[in-house]
Design a protein around this motif. Structure first.
Motif, mmCIF file in Angstrom:
data_model
loop_
_atom_site.group_PDB
_atom_site.id
_atom_site.type_symbol
_atom_site.label_atom_id
_atom_site.label_comp_id
_atom_site.label_asym_id
_atom_site.label_seq_id
_atom_site.Cartn_x
_atom_site.Cartn_y
_atom_site.Cartn_z
ATOM 1 N N LEU A 81 0.808 -1.213 0.000
ATOM 2 C CA LEU A 81 0.000 0.000 0.000
ATOM 3 C C LEU A 81 0.846 1.271 0.000
ATOM 4 O O LEU A 81 0.334 2.361 -0.251
ATOM 5 C CB LEU A 81 -0.956 0.005 1.189
ATOM 6 C CG LEU A 81 -1.928 -1.168 1.269
ATOM 7 C CD1 LEU A 81 -2.849 -1.013 2.461
ATOM 8 C CD2 LEU A 81 -2.716 -1.319 -0.012
ATOM 9 N N ARG A 82 2.131 1.130 0.253
ATOM 10 C CA ARG A 82 3.019 2.295 0.243
ATOM 11 C C ARG A 82 3.070 2.969 -1.122
ATOM 12 O O ARG A 82 3.412 4.130 -1.229
ATOM 13 C CB ARG A 82 4.420 1.901 0.687
ATOM 14 C CG ARG A 82 4.480 1.531 2.143
ATOM 15 C CD ARG A 82 5.866 1.079 2.529
ATOM 16 N NE ARG A 82 5.891 0.752 3.923
ATOM 17 C CZ ARG A 82 6.711 1.308 4.796
ATOM 18 N NH1 ARG A 82 7.594 2.189 4.401
ATOM 19 N NH2 ARG A 82 6.667 0.961 6.058
ATOM 20 N N ALA A 83 2.709 2.246 -2.169
ATOM 21 C CA ALA A 83 2.689 2.823 -3.516
ATOM 22 C C ALA A 83 1.576 3.863 -3.653
ATOM 23 O O ALA A 83 1.603 4.679 -4.566
ATOM 24 C CB ALA A 83 2.519 1.729 -4.556
ATOM 25 N N GLY A 84 0.576 3.821 -2.767
ATOM 26 C CA GLY A 84 -0.515 4.781 -2.807
ATOM 27 C C GLY A 84 -1.700 4.350 -3.640
ATOM 28 O O GLY A 84 -2.794 4.873 -3.483
ATOM 29 N N LEU A 85 -1.498 3.392 -4.563
ATOM 30 C CA LEU A 85 -2.573 2.894 -5.399
ATOM 31 C C LEU A 85 -2.220 1.487 -5.851
ATOM 32 O O LEU A 85 -1.115 1.264 -6.353
ATOM 33 C CB LEU A 85 -2.782 3.777 -6.630
ATOM 34 C CG LEU A 85 -3.941 3.374 -7.542
ATOM 35 C CD1 LEU A 85 -5.283 3.767 -6.911
ATOM 36 C CD2 LEU A 85 -3.794 4.020 -8.912
#
Length: 153
Positions: free
Chosen positions: A117-121
């Protein structure tokens, strides 16, 4: 083009603003991730915290559908984030992720599921979107699928 499903990550206060404005803004307002989305794609926001530096929350806080094909840049004095219009389900209720961990494809058998989820999407499966959509729907008084403890607000 086939409908796809997305999970965006933002604090609850940012999600509330997005819902009020009828928009989605992802990855700190950059354009590339918005370009991956298509009209009628499903989108759900997950909020790990109440505010950017706030208390832990770990809830799905909004769900809706991408409305239209336009990607536009918001006008501001110091920042110009890219956005898309969204038809949000205004009757949706926040739903904690913990009870759903074993049912979701992206968390099942993944002890470090939060890392992605660190990718934001991330792209979700249709199954995951439907599980989350079901969890955010207010049950009718005669709905026996949920125990009385389902009041998560």
């Amino acid at each position: 083009m086939a409908i796809r499903y997305w999970l965006a990550v933002a604090s609850r206060d940012h999600v509330r603003t997005a819902v009020d404005l009828g928009i989605a803004q992802v990855s700190h307002g950059t354009r590339p991730n918005l370009e991956r989305m298509g009209e009628a794609d499903g989108i759900v926001y997950y909020s790990p915290k109440t505010e950017q530096e706030g208390d832990p929350l770990k809830q799905f806080t909004a769900i809706g559908r991408i409305a239209g094909t336009e990607i536009y840049q918001a006008l501001s004095l110091d920042w110009k984030p890219w956005r898309r219009r969204v038809d949000w389900d205004l009757a949706a209720e926040p739903a904690p992720i913990r009870p759903l961990l074993g049912a979701l494809d992206f968390t099942r058998n993944a002890p470090n599921w939060g890392y992605q989820l660190r990718a934001g999407l991330i792209e979700l499966s249709r199954h995951d979107f439907e599980v989350i959509r079901d969890a955010t729907r207010r049950p009718s008084p005669d709905d026996r699928r949920y125990p009385e403890e389902r009041h998560w607000l």
